[in-house]
Write a protein that holds these residues in place. Sequence first.
Motif, PDB file in Angstrom:
ATOM      1  N   PHE A   9      -3.415  -8.472   0.403  1.00 48.14           N
ATOM      2  CA  PHE A   9      -1.973  -7.937   0.726  1.00 48.14           C
ATOM      3  C   PHE A   9      -2.051  -6.922  -0.536  1.00 48.14           C
ATOM      4  N   ARG A  10      -1.982  -5.615  -0.445  1.00 41.52           N
ATOM      5  CA  ARG A  10      -1.429  -4.905  -1.563  1.00 41.52           C
ATOM      6  C   ARG A  10      -0.216  -4.434  -1.855  1.00 41.52           C
ATOM      7  N   GLY A  11       0.611  -4.321  -2.843  1.00 43.61           N
ATOM      8  CA  GLY A  11       1.933  -3.602  -3.226  1.00 43.61           C
ATOM      9  C   GLY A  11       1.594  -2.623  -4.139  1.00 43.61           C
ATOM     10  N   ASP A  12       2.926  -2.030  -4.545  1.00 42.25           N
ATOM     11  CA  ASP A  12       2.743  -1.125  -5.722  1.00 42.25           C
ATOM     12  C   ASP A  12       2.577  -1.732  -7.017  1.00 42.25           C
ATOM     13  N   ALA A  13       3.042  -2.927  -7.404  1.00 43.21           N
ATOM     14  CA  ALA A  13       2.995  -3.723  -8.555  1.00 43.21           C
ATOM     15  C   ALA A  13       2.338  -5.060  -8.497  1.00 43.21           C
ATOM     16  N   LEU A  14       2.034  -5.604  -7.269  1.00 44.02           N
ATOM     17  CA  LEU A  14       1.450  -6.909  -7.023  1.00 44.02           C
ATOM     18  C   LEU A  14       0.454  -6.655  -5.884  1.00 44.02           C
ATOM     19  N   ALA A  15      -0.318  -7.690  -5.926  1.00 39.63           N
ATOM     20  CA  ALA A  15      -1.471  -7.801  -4.798  1.00 39.63           C
ATOM     21  C   ALA A  15      -1.596  -9.458  -4.705  1.00 39.63           C
ATOM     22  N   ILE A  16      -1.525 -10.050  -3.300  1.00 37.90           N
ATOM     23  CA  ILE A  16      -1.742 -11.247  -3.071  1.00 37.90           C
ATOM     24  C   ILE A  16      -2.812 -11.521  -2.277  1.00 37.90           C
ATOM     25  N   ILE A  17      -3.522 -12.628  -2.570  1.00 44.40           N
ATOM     26  CA  ILE A  17      -4.642 -13.036  -2.017  1.00 44.40           C
ATOM     27  C   ILE A  17      -4.344 -14.428  -1.516  1.00 44.40           C
ATOM     28  N   LEU A  18      -4.581 -14.710  -0.301  1.00 47.40           N
ATOM     29  CA  LEU A  18      -4.174 -15.999   0.726  1.00 47.40           C
ATOM     30  C   LEU A  18      -5.248 -16.715   1.246  1.00 47.40           C
ATOM     31  N   LEU A  19      -5.481 -17.759   1.007  1.00 45.58           N
ATOM     32  CA  LEU A  19      -6.335 -18.587   1.566  1.00 45.58           C
ATOM     33  C   LEU A  19      -5.794 -19.955   2.143  1.00 45.58           C
ATOM     34  N   PRO A  20      -5.780 -20.298   3.618  1.00 48.11           N
ATOM     35  CA  PRO A  20      -5.263 -21.309   4.263  1.00 48.11           C
ATOM     36  C   PRO A  20      -5.792 -22.582   4.000  1.00 48.11           C
ATOM     37  N   GLN A  21      -5.092 -23.525   3.369  1.00 48.34           N
ATOM     38  CA  GLN A  21      -5.523 -25.082   3.128  1.00 48.34           C
ATOM     39  C   GLN A  21      -4.463 -26.102   3.882  1.00 48.34           C
ATOM     40  N   PRO A  22      -5.259 -26.179   5.135  1.00 51.75           N
ATOM     41  CA  PRO A  22      -4.175 -27.408   6.080  1.00 51.75           C
ATOM     42  C   PRO A  22      -4.046 -28.654   5.252  1.00 51.75           C
ATOM     43  N   ALA A  23      -2.972 -28.974   5.606  1.00 55.89           N
ATOM     44  CA  ALA A  23      -2.645 -30.261   5.007  1.00 55.89           C
ATOM     45  C   ALA A  23      -2.480 -30.553   3.300  1.00 55.89           C
ATOM     46  N   ALA A  24      -1.934 -29.393   2.895  1.00 54.88           N
ATOM     47  CA  ALA A  24      -1.817 -29.458   1.227  1.00 54.88           C
ATOM     48  C   ALA A  24      -0.760 -28.518   1.083  1.00 54.88           C
ATOM     49  N   PRO A  25      -0.094 -28.959   0.255  1.00 50.09           N
ATOM     50  CA  PRO A  25       1.128 -27.978  -0.229  1.00 50.09           C
ATOM     51  C   PRO A  25       0.670 -26.749  -0.721  1.00 50.09           C
ATOM     52  N   THR A  26       1.614 -25.743  -0.507  1.00 52.46           N
ATOM     53  CA  THR A  26       1.225 -24.396  -1.007  1.00 52.46           C
ATOM     54  C   THR A  26       0.859 -24.344  -2.575  1.00 52.46           C
ATOM     55  N   LYS A  27      -0.071 -23.710  -2.817  1.00 53.56           N
ATOM     56  CA  LYS A  27      -0.335 -23.606  -4.684  1.00 53.56           C
ATOM     57  C   LYS A  27      -0.101 -22.050  -4.822  1.00 53.56           C
ATOM     58  N   ILE A  28       0.449 -21.829  -6.032  1.00 49.09           N
ATOM     59  CA  ILE A  28       0.463 -20.454  -6.414  1.00 49.09           C
ATOM     60  C   ILE A  28      -0.097 -20.169  -7.818  1.00 49.09           C
ATOM     61  N   GLY A  29      -0.968 -19.265  -7.928  1.00 50.55           N
ATOM     62  CA  GLY A  29      -1.653 -18.749  -9.172  1.00 50.55           C
ATOM     63  C   GLY A  29      -1.377 -17.402  -9.666  1.00 50.55           C
ATOM     64  N   ILE A  30      -1.133 -17.227 -10.879  1.00 50.57           N
ATOM     65  CA  ILE A  30      -1.165 -15.537 -11.118  1.00 50.57           C
ATOM     66  C   ILE A  30      -2.109 -15.339 -12.055  1.00 50.57           C
ATOM     67  N   SER A  31      -2.588 -13.849 -11.784  1.00 47.24           N
ATOM     68  CA  SER A  31      -3.753 -13.344 -12.580  1.00 47.24           C
ATOM     69  C   SER A  31      -3.034 -12.171 -13.157  1.00 47.24           C
ATOM     70  N   ILE A  32      -3.388 -11.897 -14.531  1.00 45.46           N
ATOM     71  CA  ILE A  32      -2.980 -10.552 -15.124  1.00 45.46           C
ATOM     72  C   ILE A  32      -4.092 -10.025 -15.960  1.00 45.46           C
ATOM     73  N   SER A  33      -4.501  -9.076 -15.891  1.00 46.16           N
ATOM     74  CA  SER A  33      -5.719  -8.461 -16.597  1.00 46.16           C
ATOM     75  C   SER A  33      -5.075  -7.792 -18.095  1.00 46.16           C
ATOM     76  N   ARG A  34      -5.863  -7.489 -18.975  1.00 47.91           N
ATOM     77  CA  ARG A  34      -5.492  -6.955 -20.122  1.00 47.91           C
ATOM     78  C   ARG A  34      -5.417  -5.697 -20.032  1.00 47.91           C
ATOM     79  N   LYS A  35      -5.616  -4.950 -18.779  1.00 49.33           N
ATOM     80  CA  LYS A  35      -5.735  -3.678 -18.457  1.00 49.33           C
ATOM     81  C   LYS A  35      -4.217  -3.375 -18.123  1.00 49.33           C
ATOM     82  N   VAL A  36      -3.412  -4.294 -17.489  1.00 42.45           N
ATOM     83  CA  VAL A  36      -2.054  -4.000 -17.567  1.00 42.45           C
ATOM     84  C   VAL A  36      -1.307  -3.865 -18.935  1.00 42.45           C
TER      85      VAL A  36
END
Length: 116
Positions: free
Chosen positions: A25-52
């Motif tokens: 899913f894309r926005g103006d400043a951010l994009a998110i990529i989701l993958l379901p993982q049943p029976a696990a807590p939600t985990k979040i990672g952040i990726s930022i390129s040197r192009k930014v």
Amino acid sequence: MGLPKEHRLKHWRDFKTIYSQGKRFRGDALAIILLPQPAAPTKIGISISRKVSKKAVVRNLIKRRIRHACRTLLPQIQPGWHIVITVRYNARECEYEHFLQELKRLLIQAEVFHGH
């Protein structure tokens, strides 16, 4: 202050799996990529390129703002998801409030936000 330890996505293999199999899913400043993982807590990672930004100080400032927005929204995110937040080039001019609003909008669009 970062995300709680049980909600951090850190290993490169996890990032690689999410990039290859996740839904985007894309926005103006951010994009998110989701993958379901049943029976696990939600985990979040952040990726930022040197192009930014070539400057690590700027990239780290952006990551801190996004982590704070994630901490604020984490109680309302449904459990069982692995989420990678990718920072897009337009994010250099954004403040915390913009990250918070855009991240909330993307999570609602992805249907992982409680109450929506």
